[in-house]
Design a protein around this motif. Structure first.
Motif, short mmCIF file in Angstrom:
data_model
loop_
_atom_site.label_atom_id
_atom_site.label_comp_id
_atom_site.label_asym_id
_atom_site.label_seq_id
_atom_site.Cartn_x
_atom_site.Cartn_y
_atom_site.Cartn_z
N VAL A 11 -18.80 30.17 39.21
CA VAL A 11 -19.40 29.19 40.12
C VAL A 11 -18.36 28.10 40.35
O VAL A 11 -17.97 27.39 39.42
CB VAL A 11 -20.70 28.62 39.54
N VAL A 12 -17.91 27.97 41.61
CA VAL A 12 -16.72 27.16 41.86
C VAL A 12 -16.63 26.82 43.34
O VAL A 12 -17.28 27.47 44.18
CB VAL A 12 -15.45 27.95 41.43
N ARG A 13 -15.86 25.81 43.68
CA ARG A 13 -15.46 25.60 45.09
C ARG A 13 -14.30 26.55 45.36
O ARG A 13 -13.16 26.27 45.03
CB ARG A 13 -15.00 24.16 45.31
N ALA A 14 -14.60 27.68 45.94
CA ALA A 14 -13.59 28.71 46.16
C ALA A 14 -12.87 28.50 47.49
O ALA A 14 -13.15 27.55 48.22
CB ALA A 14 -14.25 30.09 46.11
N SER A 22 -9.57 26.46 43.02
CA SER A 22 -10.02 27.62 43.79
C SER A 22 -9.05 28.78 43.56
O SER A 22 -9.47 29.95 43.49
CB SER A 22 -10.11 27.28 45.29
N LEU A 42 -17.82 35.47 42.95
CA LEU A 42 -17.57 34.04 43.11
C LEU A 42 -18.76 33.47 43.85
O LEU A 42 -19.04 33.86 45.00
CB LEU A 42 -16.28 33.79 43.87
N THR A 44 -20.25 30.38 45.62
CA THR A 44 -19.64 29.18 46.17
C THR A 44 -20.42 28.70 47.39
O THR A 44 -21.57 29.11 47.61
CB THR A 44 -18.15 29.46 46.49
N TRP A 45 -19.81 27.87 48.20
CA TRP A 45 -20.52 27.13 49.25
C TRP A 45 -20.27 27.73 50.62
O TRP A 45 -19.17 28.22 50.90
CB TRP A 45 -20.06 25.67 49.24
N ARG A 74 -21.93 33.12 49.37
CA ARG A 74 -22.10 31.76 49.86
C ARG A 74 -23.57 31.58 50.22
O ARG A 74 -23.94 31.63 51.40
CB ARG A 74 -21.20 31.50 51.06
N SER A 110 -18.28 28.22 34.94
CA SER A 110 -18.39 27.18 35.96
C SER A 110 -17.18 26.27 35.87
O SER A 110 -16.73 25.92 34.78
CB SER A 110 -19.68 26.37 35.78
N HIS A 116 -21.46 22.43 39.56
CA HIS A 116 -21.47 23.86 39.25
C HIS A 116 -22.00 24.18 37.86
O HIS A 116 -22.69 25.19 37.66
CB HIS A 116 -20.07 24.44 39.45
#
Length: 424
Positions: A11-14, A22, A42, A44-45, A74, A110, A116
């Motif tokens: 769980v990350v800003r990929a 990332s 992954l 992510t957003w 996402r 995370s 996250h």
């Protein structure tokens, strides 16, 4: 149809976020496929959400693909306009609950505590409360901004309740990790402040439990670069080998771009080299304004991951005069390690935060904010450094940076007891 047996969820800003972490997520995901994980995700957003947040993003049409077996999810937000915040976090948490409901041994990592790690802790709690009995192991990795932005802002503003939530969420994981020893020390120091105010015991727990895992780097992407590809990339940008100083990072005050622009105007070497500012970020327009009228300064905002090592390889010097700011302190410096692998001109950086953990004694190091020292260091590197010393720095830097290779870092973070498999 083959059913997966072992899953890794990060769980990350990929991607496409321009952020070293990332890249960490990508590298850990790729190695996971060689270490017995047959389903890697992954979480992510949505890209429109990242764009609306104003985060610096890579060119969307040139993102590197992930290997088969890696799924980037996402999740869409949950609820409508009457839920002004938390909609996207609810989407991430809900999707993770769905994954945890499947009878599959799962590891959840995370990066970035806010939000996250909260996603992981909340999802695990919800899955267990619902009776799913997930077979899950959680790891929370505190990166630079967790401490230098989120926790420090809580302490500055006296928001000890928010700091308590952060530490409680962090320590609720099975394993807790920091991106550098500097970050670990900052976590403990911040916990001591919260303890002193609230009577909690976070510092003792952090001292005992927090370990260090440096950023994983795909060394193969930076080693043995084709000289013809380097020359072609430079030609496309109007550059020549050893004909430019390179600043390649997020364009922010904390990365020292303003100091570098001020210093470059007074450098002797400016008659021989240009200054190439590569990247984007919140201070980009200020940097452009500061360099207005100086035809020796060029800006490139569209450099992708394939071009980056080529520009690093061809520069006369790579300069990252990072310095402490209230919102950010460099806690390692992933770009420094990438440059160490690429070769090319020496690195000039500062003693800020965890940079010395990255470069060791393989760079020219000055104090943060020392404009005169920055001028002298870059002039020396470009104009006066003997070829033998330059080569020695390059070779020792590359050897040191190999300890951050993604395979070695992965195996330290996820000890599997499985046979080693090459990742590149």
């Amino acid at each position: 149809m083959t059913h997966p047996r072992r899953r890794l969820v990060i769980v990350v800003r990929a991607d496409p976020v321009i952020c070293g972490h990332s890249g960490e997520a990508r590298n850990l995901a790729e190695v996971a496929l060689t270490r017995g994980f047959d389903d890697v995700r992954l979480l992510t957003w949505p890209i429109p959400t990242l764009q609306a947040a104003g985060l610096p993003l890579k060119p969307l049409d040139r993102l590197l693909p992930y290997s088969a077996g890696i799924t980037v999810e996402r999740p869409e937000p949950v609820g409508d306009y009457r839920v002004p915040d938390g909609r996207h976090q609810a989407g991430l948490t809900g999707r993770l609950v769905e994954l945890l409901a499947e009878p599959l041994r799962t590891t959840c990592l995370s990066m970035y505590l806010a939000p996250h790690t909260a996603v992981v802790v909340d999802a695990v709690a919800a899955a267990r409360a619902a009776g799913f009995a997930p077979d899950v192991h959680t790891i929370a990795k505190a990166v630079g901004s967790d401490v230098t932005n989120v926790i420090r802002s809580c302490l500055r503003e006296g928001r000890f309740g928010a700091a308590t939530v952060l530490f409680t969420t962090f320590l609720a994981n099975d394993e807790v990790v920091a991106v550098s020893e500097y970050t670990r020390e900052e976590i403990v120091a911040s916990a001591e402040q919260v303890d002193a105010h609230c009577g909690t015991t976070f510092a003792e727990q952090c001292r005992r439990r927090v370990t260090v895992s440096y950023p994983p780097i795909d060394s193969a992407a930076f080693l043995d670069l084709d000289p013809a590809q380097v020359d072609a990339a430079l030609a496309r940008r109007g550059l020549e080998r050893d004909g430019y100083i390179l600043f390649l990072s997020r364009v922010t005050r904390a990365k020292g771009v303003h100091d570098l622009l001020a210093a470059f105007g007074r450098m002797r070497c400016r008659s021989r080299v240009k200054l190439a500012v590569v990247g984007t970020g919140p201070a980009l327009e200020q940097a452009r304004a500061a360099a207005a009228g100086d035809d020796r300064v060029v800006f490139f905002t569209d450099v992708d991951d394939q071009e980056k090592p080529l520009l690093m390889r061809g520069c006369a010097a790579y300069v990252l005069p990072t310095k402490p700011e209230p919102e950010f302190v460099e806690t390692f410096g992933i770009a420094l390690a990438e440059k160490m692998l690429s070769g090319g001109g020496p690195i000039v950086t500062t003693t800020t935060g965890g940079t010395l953990e990255a470069v060791g004694d393989t760079a020219v190091v000055i104090e943060p904010g020392d404009i005169a020292g920055l001028i002298a260091a870059v002039d020396r590197v470009v104009l006066d450094l003997p070829a033998a010393e330059r080569q020695d720095l390059e070779l020792r830097a590359r050897a040191r940076a190999m300890s951050f290779d993604r395979v070695a870092v992965f195996d330290g973070l996820f000890p599997q007891g499985t046979p080693a498999v090459a990742s590149h």
